[in-house]
Write a protein that holds these residues in place. Structure first.
Motif, short mmCIF file in Angstrom:
data_model
loop_
_atom_site.label_atom_id
_atom_site.label_comp_id
_atom_site.label_asym_id
_atom_site.label_seq_id
_atom_site.Cartn_x
_atom_site.Cartn_y
_atom_site.Cartn_z
N ALA A 138 1.88 9.68 -2.52
CA ALA A 138 2.46 8.48 -1.90
C ALA A 138 2.55 7.34 -2.91
CB ALA A 138 1.63 8.07 -0.69
N PHE A 139 1.55 7.24 -3.77
CA PHE A 139 1.56 6.19 -4.80
C PHE A 139 2.69 6.43 -5.80
CE2 PHE A 139 -0.28 4.54 -8.89
CZ PHE A 139 -0.13 3.19 -8.58
N LYS A 140 2.91 7.68 -6.17
CA LYS A 140 4.02 8.00 -7.07
C LYS A 140 5.35 7.62 -6.43
CE LYS A 140 1.75 11.85 -9.49
NZ LYS A 140 1.76 13.31 -9.72
N LYS A 141 5.48 7.90 -5.13
CA LYS A 141 6.70 7.53 -4.41
C LYS A 141 6.86 6.01 -4.39
CE LYS A 141 10.25 8.08 -1.61
NZ LYS A 141 11.53 8.66 -2.09
N LEU A 142 5.77 5.31 -4.21
CA LEU A 142 5.81 3.85 -4.22
C LEU A 142 6.27 3.34 -5.57
CD1 LEU A 142 5.18 1.10 -2.91
CD2 LEU A 142 2.79 1.41 -3.60
N GLN A 143 5.80 3.96 -6.65
CA GLN A 143 6.23 3.54 -7.98
C GLN A 143 7.72 3.83 -8.21
OE1 GLN A 143 2.77 5.65 -9.98
NE2 GLN A 143 2.88 3.83 -11.27
N GLU A 144 8.21 4.91 -7.62
CA GLU A 144 9.65 5.20 -7.73
C GLU A 144 10.48 4.10 -7.07
OE1 GLU A 144 10.16 9.00 -5.95
OE2 GLU A 144 8.92 10.08 -7.43
N SER A 184 0.83 -1.20 0.00
CA SER A 184 0.00 0.00 0.00
C SER A 184 0.86 1.25 0.00
CB SER A 184 -0.92 -0.01 1.22
OG SER A 184 -1.68 1.17 1.26
N ALA A 185 0.30 2.31 -0.59
CA ALA A 185 1.03 3.58 -0.65
C ALA A 185 1.03 4.32 0.67
CB ALA A 185 0.41 4.47 -1.74
N ASP A 186 0.22 3.89 1.63
CA ASP A 186 0.11 4.65 2.87
C ASP A 186 1.41 4.68 3.67
OD1 ASP A 186 0.16 2.07 3.74
OD2 ASP A 186 -1.86 2.06 4.60
N ARG A 187 2.35 3.76 3.41
CA ARG A 187 3.61 3.76 4.13
C ARG A 187 4.47 4.98 3.80
NH1 ARG A 187 6.65 -0.31 4.37
NH2 ARG A 187 4.97 -1.84 4.23
N TYR A 188 4.11 5.70 2.71
CA TYR A 188 4.92 6.86 2.29
C TYR A 188 4.24 8.19 2.61
CZ TYR A 188 7.81 3.56 -0.32
OH TYR A 188 8.65 2.53 -0.68
N TYR A 189 3.14 8.16 3.37
CA TYR A 189 2.41 9.40 3.62
C TYR A 189 3.30 10.49 4.23
CZ TYR A 189 -2.19 7.41 2.55
OH TYR A 189 -3.28 6.86 1.92
N GLU A 190 4.02 10.12 5.27
CA GLU A 190 4.83 11.13 5.96
C GLU A 190 5.92 11.70 5.06
OE1 GLU A 190 6.35 9.57 9.57
OE2 GLU A 190 4.35 9.24 10.49
N GLU A 239 -6.44 1.38 -6.83
CA GLU A 239 -6.24 0.94 -5.45
C GLU A 239 -5.07 1.65 -4.77
OE1 GLU A 239 -5.77 -3.26 -5.38
OE2 GLU A 239 -7.72 -3.67 -6.28
N LYS A 240 -4.28 2.40 -5.54
CA LYS A 240 -3.06 3.04 -5.02
C LYS A 240 -2.15 2.01 -4.37
CE LYS A 240 -5.23 6.95 -5.89
NZ LYS A 240 -6.57 6.39 -6.13
N ARG A 241 -1.94 0.92 -5.07
CA ARG A 241 -1.09 -0.16 -4.56
C ARG A 241 -0.09 -0.58 -5.62
NH1 ARG A 241 -5.22 -4.57 -1.80
NH2 ARG A 241 -5.79 -3.36 0.06
N LEU A 242 0.97 -1.19 -5.15
CA LEU A 242 1.93 -1.85 -6.01
C LEU A 242 1.88 -3.34 -5.67
CD1 LEU A 242 4.31 -1.27 -8.09
CD2 LEU A 242 5.83 -1.53 -6.11
N TYR A 243 1.76 -4.17 -6.69
CA TYR A 243 1.72 -5.61 -6.46
C TYR A 243 3.02 -6.24 -6.94
CZ TYR A 243 -3.27 -5.52 -5.39
OH TYR A 243 -4.48 -5.30 -4.81
N ILE A 244 3.64 -7.02 -6.07
CA ILE A 244 4.78 -7.84 -6.48
C ILE A 244 4.20 -9.17 -6.94
CG2 ILE A 244 6.98 -8.83 -5.81
CD1 ILE A 244 6.81 -5.74 -5.83
#
Length: 746
Positions: A524-530, A215-221, A645-650
């Motif tokens: 946060a989702f963009k950061k997750l994609q990075e 989930s992208a929520d880990r990058y909120y801060e 979903e604003k998620r990244l799936y492995i």
């Protein structure tokens, strides 16, 4: 220096003249050797190369058709073609004529129309021109100075449009006999056509994966500083006119749909039925007056009434005693239905305020539909329920939903009442949700309509859908009680729309916190994609360890295809043929639109075309490289974003299956569908298996044509590469060898 020129002036003049002559002659010669940009290859179509000149020709043809369409007007175009859209429909299918995809789509349509034998004769072209009032001078004038078309060239373009129109009608028809054969008796679809094979490949091939969500929520801060006031306002402006939905980036939309608040009253059939008592004489009279077959089938009567003398004076009573329970059940149901109808109408009359309804049912002298009188206070459902209980010894159930807004989807999910219908005619009914969404205040948010408008809406001067006509004719209004609704279990319902709110966009200030939260999730989702590659690297080892680290479960969906045929259905209710007048209507549907869509992968992973395309592209690449057994675990692990979903799936690809024979596999799939339909219809007779086998190929061709038409009308570019119409991926080697052998044999 001057003496030098004077001495050799004759030689200089001769040499200069020669040089000028050479320059004059060599220019065109060199021009002949210069590459012609119009011959640049942009792709292949039906085995031949497509060039830039082909693309420009298509653009020119579409431009001329667009001009001609504007000249004729949509109404004249329909009239001239006997009710079928010609130019407007073609332009709509291909998109705007200045887009490359539109040109390629037009090229494909004209090529396939030609291959399938759809051509326009000079007589057909002349008939079209005669019907539209066009002559050669007008055709030339429409092209203008820039296009410089001759009359013959303009006629040729119109001829192509007529042929494509016939082609479109054929591929979107539903009659399997019309689908399977063209006028020349040849197979209408060559199953080796790249698009058809691609469609079958995407429909029948399946991939199986295991996936871990991040989930992208880990990058909120980490991204809070990116969410500026300007960014939040930009996000609102970009999506303020969109309804929420996963079919656009991030699934954002801030516009509210049409919605209502309501309350409803339910009269439960089973309670009414249980409260009915039946005396012996009443039941005996009922048994005597009704046909015997109502209680005992004719082929069972000898066994049931064995030993009873038909000439016995009390034969009716003797027979009655044998089937007493059946008679009581039939009579109790009949009396319960009658009481249900009486009770529902009694409650409605108690609530409806006849004088107000009488006033609203008639237009005023100014031709406008009158407003609800000021100070009108309807009878509450609670009061009506109290009075109904006192009169009928049955307490109706009441449910009030005056806090939350309900849109169309929410209405379809309400308990029990969502399955009810309102009767429009003796044999036709509309769903509860359709009825609610036709409340007058939603249809006419800017005020009441006049008599002429109502006549047009109810079909007084044109053909209108009977369901729409019937619903408008019910004239549902806010705060006034509805007509009686009924469901398949014989329950009755009455509802009241407390408030109707047409679709609108709330002010930014009212939803600023929601927009800000969306902006934070997107960043946060963009950061997750990075960080996608870093997460993928961690997943190349053990997915279980990664899932444990993230405190997530591994998602293991069933194998899924790349696409499937979906339908937009309109539900309604209709009385089956032969059913009695009191029998409830049966729920049915008609298909309004067919389209191709990615499957819903699992409960955990929502439907998403980008996700599915990512996985299948990787699986197909592995297949070309020798299959899953020839690549490492790392090579079949990928990071796939899911925007909605604003998620990244492995994702790890575990299996990829492609049928050896696409057409055979498709027929077998259709055969299995038919088998399931027989099961749902009340069992399967083994003798029907041969019938299903015989019908399956024809049904498969019909379904293939539905898939083909859905693809042709919605985004052909998904099935082709950017360099035009080349197939995106090769098929299995065995199939390629078979095709090569067929081609070599001619």
């Amino acid at each position: 220096m001057l003496r030098f020129f004077r001495r050799y002036n004759k030689h200089i003049l001769i040499s200069g003249a020669a040089l000028l002559m050479v320059a004059f002659l060599i220019g065109p010669a060199l021009e002949q050797w210069r590459p012609d940009p119009g011959t640049d290859r942009i792709g292949t179509l039906a085995g031949r190369e497509l060039t830039r000149d082909d693309e420009m020709t298509a653009a020119r043809q579409l431009e001329y058709l667009s001009i001609l369409d504007q000249q004729l007007g949509r109404g004249m175009g329909q009239q001239a073609m006997g009710g079928q859209l010609l130019l407007s429909n073609i332009i709509q299918m291909t998109g705007r004529h200045d887009l490359p995809r539109a040109r390629l789509t037009w090229l494909m349509m004209t090529e396939e129309a030609s291959q399938l034998g759809f051509e326009s004769s000079p007589g057909q072209i002349q008939s079209f021109l005669h019907a539209t009032g066009l002559d050669d001078d007008t055709l030339v004038a429409l092209g203008g100075e820039r296009m410089r078309l001759t009359a013959q060239q303009a006629r040729s373009i119109i001829g192509q449009a007529l042929a494509v129109r016939e082609y479109v009608v054929a591929v979107t028809a539903r009659d399997p006999h019309q689908l399977a054969l063209n006028p020349f008796g040849q197979d209408m679809l060559d199953l080796h056509d790249p698009l058809v094979r691609r469609l079958l490949h995407d429909t029948l091939s399946t991939v199986q994966v295991r996936a871990v969500p991040i989930s992208a929520d880990r990058y909120y801060e980490e991204v809070e500083d990116r969410v500026t006031d300007e960014r939040v306002k930009e996000l609102y402006e970009a999506h303020r006119h969109h309804l929420p939905g996963a079919d656009r980036p991030y699934g954002l939309g801030y516009r509210h749909p049409d919605r209502v608040r309501l309350e409803y009253l339910e009269i439960p059939y089973e309670q009414v039925k249980q409260g009915i008592t039946i005396g012996m004489q009443e039941a005996l009279t009922f048994f005597e007056e009704e046909p015997l077959e109502r209680f005992v089938p004719e082929d069972e009567q000898d066994d049931v009434f064995e030993g009873i003398d038909p000439e016995h004076p009390d034969v009716v009573e003797l027979r009655y005693r044998r089937v007493r329970d059946r008679v009581h059940d039939e009579l109790r149901e009949e009396l319960a239905l009658a009481r249900m109808s009486d009770m529902a109408e009694w409650v409605r009359e108690r609530i409806r305020e006849p004088e107000v309804r009488k006033r609203l049912d008639r237009p005023g002298e100014d031709g406008r539909m009158p407003e609800i009188p000021e100070g009108f206070e309807p009878v509450s459902l609670e009061q009506a329920a109290d009075e109904a209980e006192e009169a009928f010894d049955v307490r109706p159930r009441i449910r009030r939903m005056d806090r939350d807004w309900l849109d169309r989807d929410a209405l379809d999910e309400l308990e029990r009442i969502s399955d009810a219908y309102v009767t429009l005619t003796a044999d036709l009914g509309a769903t509860f949700a359709d009825y609610v969404m036709h409340v007058h205040e939603l249809l006419h948010p800017d005020g009441d309509v006049g008599v002429e408008d109502m006549m047009e809406m109810t079909g007084a001067d044109r053909d209108v859908d009977p369901i729409e006509q019937g619903l408008i004719g019910l004239r549902l209004r806010e705060r006034l009680i509805s007509r009686v609704l009924r469901d398949q279990s014989e329950n009755r319902y009455l509802f009241r729309v407390l408030e109707a709110q047409p679709s609108h966009t709330p002010d930014f200030e009212d939803i600023e916190s929601r927009v800000r939260r969306d902006a934070l999730r997107i960043e946060a989702f963009k950061k997750l994609q990075e960080e996608a590659e870093s997460w993928r690297s961690q997943g190349t080892g053990s997915l279980s360890e990664l899932a444990s680290q993230l405190d997530r479960s591994i998602i293991e969906p069933r194998p899924f295809p790349r696409q499937q045929l979906e339908h937009d259905r309109r539900w309604y209710f209709h009385r089956p043929e032969g059913a009695g007048d009191d029998a409830p209507l049966q729920r049915q549907f008609e298909i309004e639109r067919s389209y191709l869509a990615p499957p819903r992968i699992s409960e955990a992973i929502e439907r998403d075309a980008t996700f599915v395309d990512h996985v299948f592209r990787k699986a197909e690449r592995i297949q070309r490289d020798g299959g899953l057994g020839m690549v490492s675990r790392s090579d079949r692990t990928l990071a796939v974003p899911h925007e909605a979903e604003k998620r990244l799936y492995i994702v790890r690809i575990e299996q990829f299956q492609v049928p050896d024979d696409l057409w055979e596999a498709f027929v077998q799939m259709v055969q299995w569908q038919m088998f399931q339909q027989f099961q749902e219809m009340g069992g399967f007779d083994p003798q029907m298996f041969e019938t299903i086998q015989e019908m399956a190929p024809q049904r498969a061709m019909q379904q293939l044509m539905e898939i083909y038409a859905a693809a042709s009308g919605t985004g052909l570019d998904r099935y082709f590469t950017d360099d035009a119409l080349a197939v995106r991926v090769d098929f299995r080697p065995a199939e390629r060898e078979r095709d090569r052998d067929i081609n070599e044999r001619g």
